[in-house]
Design a protein around this motif. Structure first.
Motif, PDB file in Angstrom:
ATOM      1  N   GLY A  14       0.805  -1.214   0.000  1.00 23.51           N
ATOM      2  CA  GLY A  14       0.000   0.000   0.000  1.00 23.51           C
ATOM      3  C   GLY A  14       0.837   1.261   0.000  1.00 23.51           C
ATOM      4  O   GLY A  14       0.295   2.375  -0.034  1.00 23.51           O
ATOM      5  N   LEU A  15       2.161   1.117   0.028  1.00 31.49           N
ATOM      6  CA  LEU A  15       3.089   2.242  -0.005  1.00 31.49           C
ATOM      7  C   LEU A  15       4.057   2.037  -1.163  1.00 31.49           C
ATOM      8  O   LEU A  15       4.459   0.904  -1.447  1.00 31.49           O
ATOM      9  N   ASN A  16       4.446   3.136  -1.834  1.00 27.21           N
ATOM     10  CA  ASN A  16       5.493   2.963  -2.828  1.00 27.21           C
ATOM     11  C   ASN A  16       6.839   2.835  -2.112  1.00 27.21           C
ATOM     12  O   ASN A  16       6.927   2.954  -0.888  1.00 27.21           O
ATOM     13  N   PHE A  17       7.892   2.584  -2.870  1.00 27.01           N
ATOM     14  CA  PHE A  17       9.202   2.318  -2.271  1.00 27.01           C
ATOM     15  C   PHE A  17       9.669   3.465  -1.385  1.00 27.01           C
ATOM     16  O   PHE A  17      10.118   3.251  -0.251  1.00 27.01           O
ATOM     17  N   ARG A  18       9.572   4.687  -1.872  1.00 31.87           N
ATOM     18  CA  ARG A  18      10.064   5.836  -1.096  1.00 31.87           C
ATOM     19  C   ARG A  18       9.263   6.025   0.187  1.00 31.87           C
ATOM     20  O   ARG A  18       9.818   6.352   1.241  1.00 31.87           O
ATOM     21  N   GLN A  19       7.953   5.843   0.111  1.00 32.98           N
ATOM     22  CA  GLN A  19       7.116   5.976   1.306  1.00 32.98           C
ATOM     23  C   GLN A  19       7.468   4.898   2.337  1.00 32.98           C
ATOM     24  O   GLN A  19       7.558   5.188   3.534  1.00 32.98           O
ATOM     25  N   TRP A  20       7.679   3.679   1.855  1.00 33.74           N
ATOM     26  CA  TRP A  20       7.993   2.579   2.766  1.00 33.74           C
ATOM     27  C   TRP A  20       9.339   2.836   3.454  1.00 33.74           C
ATOM     28  O   TRP A  20       9.460   2.674   4.661  1.00 33.74           O
ATOM     29  N   ARG A  21      10.327   3.256   2.682  1.00 30.80           N
ATOM     30  CA  ARG A  21      11.649   3.466   3.274  1.00 30.80           C
ATOM     31  C   ARG A  21      11.627   4.649   4.245  1.00 30.80           C
ATOM     32  O   ARG A  21      12.290   4.605   5.290  1.00 30.80           O
ATOM     33  N   LYS A  22      10.856   5.686   3.934  1.00 31.50           N
ATOM     34  CA  LYS A  22      10.756   6.824   4.855  1.00 31.50           C
ATOM     35  C   LYS A  22      10.196   6.368   6.202  1.00 31.50           C
ATOM     36  O   LYS A  22      10.721   6.717   7.259  1.00 31.50           O
ATOM     37  N   ARG A  23       9.141   5.563   6.164  1.00 31.60           N
ATOM     38  CA  ARG A  23       8.545   5.081   7.404  1.00 31.60           C
ATOM     39  C   ARG A  23       9.522   4.168   8.150  1.00 31.60           C
ATOM     40  O   ARG A  23       9.629   4.236   9.379  1.00 31.60           O
ATOM     41  N   CYS A  24      10.214   3.321   7.424  1.00 28.95           N
ATOM     42  CA  CYS A  24      11.192   2.420   8.018  1.00 28.95           C
ATOM     43  C   CYS A  24      12.295   3.208   8.725  1.00 28.95           C
ATOM     44  O   CYS A  24      12.724   2.862   9.836  1.00 28.95           O
TER      45      CYS A  24
END
Length: 259
Positions: free
Chosen positions: A196-206
């Protein structure tokens, strides 16, 4: 205490959670049980890991795990936990999925008071009424916290584990995609489809999640930003505020100190 809890086939009461009879500690290996679990962080940050996502509960919040769900609980050093175990059918509105709940002042005091009750409290007396009120308040608690959705594809899982272990990895989308033999757009599309998140969104949250234990230890915000892959302090502060609703300095002063 852990062995005694594992040996139970059912809870002795619909709500179970004496401070003196339960192990208020994180169980880091994957496990499941036939009742729901609420893990409340009085101080420090909890992370509940399931097959479909990782759920972060900073101070003043609690992770809810439905009955039967395979999960592991991890926490930063110095975390103080209060655990409640709840019969599977006691809170129907929360029974379907893992989530993080905001623990307001009333709910916090109810949890604290309940943890002092004897294991075999009187269900028909004042203690039973306290338990009923606590269950009612859990049913209407506001959802909060950060969820880091987890992909099903083993290749993406391996990449996610790498990014968790190395939040300072500055390789860009195209560089990671090249290892899969696909374009950056395709890799980002895979992430979106599975999390549900693109790569950049996922890495930012991580990266924001990775920064929390550093901040809790009292490290400088600048050092935490660098350790989590940010060259720009302002970008890190903006990302942190976006995910948690407060800047990292405020988290250290309020959340990291126990709220």
């Amino acid at each position: 205490m852990l062995a005694a809890l594992a040996a139970l086939s059912r809870l002795p009461r619909p709500l179970y959670g004496s401070e003196h009879s339960l192990p208020n500690q994180a169980i880091g290996h994957p496990h499941r049980h036939p009742w729901a679990q609420l893990s409340h962080a009085l101080r420090g940050t909890l992370r509940v890991e399931t097959e479909r996502g990782h759920f972060l509960a900073p101070p003043g919040q609690a992770a809810w795990v439905p009955a039967g769900m395979r999960h592991a609980v991890r926490c930063s050093p110095g975390t103080v936990i209060r655990s409640l175990y709840v019969a599977a059918d006691a809170v129907p509105s929360l029974s379907q999925r893992c989530r993080v709940l905001r623990i307001d002042a009333l709910l916090r005091e109810l949890i604290q008071a309940f943890s002092q009750l004897p294991e075999a409290y009187d269900e028909s007396g004042a203690d039973g009424r306290l338990a009923a009120v606590l269950i009612d308040r859990l049913a209407v608690a506001e959802e909060a916290g950060i969820r880091l959705p987890w992909p099903e594809d083993p290749r993406l899982q391996a990449l996610c584990r790498h990014l968790q272990a190395r939040p300072d990895d500055r390789a860009g989308l195209e560089e990671h995609a090249e290892r899969f033999g696909v374009s950056g757009r395709t890799l980002s599309r895979w992430f979106l489809a599975q999390t549900g998140l693109n790569f950049r969104q996922w890495r930012k949250r991580c990266r924001v999640i990775a920064a929390l234990p550093l901040l809790e230890r009292g490290e400088r915000v600048t050092d935490a930003a660098l350790a989590c892959g940010y060259d720009s302090l302002s970008a890190f502060i903006a990302a942190f505020h976006e995910q948690l609703g407060v800047p990292p300095g405020a988290f250290q002063q309020e959340g990291g100190a126990g709220g």
